[in-house]
Design a protein around this motif. Structure first.
Motif: not given
Length: 352
Positions: A168-183
């Motif tokens: 359950l994410a708010d729309g901000t979480m879906g649209q914002m950009m941040e550095p993310v580790s995929l490990e």
């Protein structure tokens, strides 16, 4: 240290689902989660997976039921009105005890509402996702990294307990950009001897079903399901504490509201106001024990929300109304500002 990539929340979530072993995605475009479907449309055919844009949200959730019945990792995503249309299917998933991952990137409502971020689907996710007696595990990310890592957590929990997990994410979480580790860890393996996968002759055929015409039989399965839920409440509640060691005021918030609240807490601390935060990570099971314990120490709570007041009810229930709980909220796509939260902290502390 793992390499990080700058990604939008929706796309990080989609890539994480692929890495977590999801090869069956069924969806339908709706803002602000359309990037999830768009990303899957590009990636799934390249890895031998299945992407299908269904004719409706109702069709998409029923396709998830079909794929999940065979023991495959299946997922759908939508935003608030679309998730509401999936409610019957969510109930069928629960009635069949099927593991699946559902993503709701919330927008304002009710009705078509608007396309701006909201947290007003809290009741739907934690109280009334569909008809009948059932729960879903509900994970609430507050960063792009959590948008991704909760996919692994969500699929693993779904298969561990044979039930639906919702991010359950708010729309901000879906649209914002941040550095993310995929490990993000391992794909856990669970027994799937229950699944329907045809008559191979290696074992008896299974029938996946949610219909029980004998009342005693349906009651039995409901009771067994709630015994499982009690185990989940005992073992799987997750939360984050921030500056709670000496706090006299406690903020409750999740998603983007928690990020705004952290900034407000930092400012309040500079003024000498002892305030901290408990961020529920699982909205169900709600981390009742930590809030109840905090109620014996703090003077008041502040629930910070992008709704007309929904999280606040769980805070009041968890604390058994030992201390006052104030509401700091915006609605319809508006986000509380640092000043909004700071003013409510002062009010809670009786500071003019």
């Amino acid at each position: 240290m793992a390499e990080k990539v700058l990604m939008k929340g929706n796309e990080a979530l989609a890539e994480a689902a692929i890495m977590a072993g999801c090869r069956h995605y069924f969806g339908y475009p709706i803002t602000p989660q359309t990037e999830v479907a768009a990303y899957m449309a590009k990636r799934m055919p390249k890895i031998g997976g299945v992407f299908l844009q269904a004719e409706s949200e109702i069709a998409a959730i029923n396709m998830v039921i079909g794929a999940a019945s065979t023991g495959k990792r299946a997922m759908t995503s939508s935003s608030s009105p679309g998730i509401a249309l999936k409610s019957e299917g969510l109930s069928y998933l629960a009635g069949c005890d099927l593991p699946a991952l559902i993503v709701n990137v919330q927008r304002g409502g009710p009705g078509l509402g608007g396309i701006q971020p909201s947290q007003s689907d809290y009741f739907h996710a934690t109280r009334g996702a569909g008809h009948g007696d059932f729960h879903m595990i509900v994970l609430a990310p507050s960063s792009v990294q959590e948008m991704a890592s909760f996919v692994f957590k969500g699929f693993n929990l779904a298969e561990k307990y044979r039930m639906t997990t919702m991010i359950l994410a708010d729309g901000t979480m879906g649209q914002m950009m941040e550095p993310v580790s995929l490990e993000m860890g391992e794909i856990e393996s669970y027994d799937k001897s229950w699944c329907a996968c045809g008559g191979s002759g290696e074992r008896p055929r299974n029938i996946v079903n949610s219909l029980f015409l004998k009342a005693e039989e349906l009651e039995y399965f409901n009771i067994k399901r709630y015994e499982k839920y009690a185990e989940i409440e005992k073992n799987e509640a997750m939360y984050e504490e921030y500056m709670m060691e000496d706090a006299e005021i406690c903020i409750a918030a999740f998603g983007i509201a928690a990020r705004v609240s952290k900034n407000a807490i930092d400012e309040a601390r500079k003024m000498g106001i002892k305030v901290g935060m408990i961020r529920p990570i699982t909205l169900w099971p709600f981390p009742k024990a930590v809030f109840n314990a905090a109620a014996d120490k703090v003077k008041a709570f502040v629930s910070v929300e992008l709704s007309m007041g929904q999280l606040i009810e769980d805070v009041e229930l968890a604390t058994r109304c030992k201390k006052p709980v104030l509401l700091c909220n915006r609605s319809g796509g508006m986000i509380p500002t640092l000043e909004d939260v700071l003013n409510k902290i002062k009010e809670a502390g009786g500071i003019n």
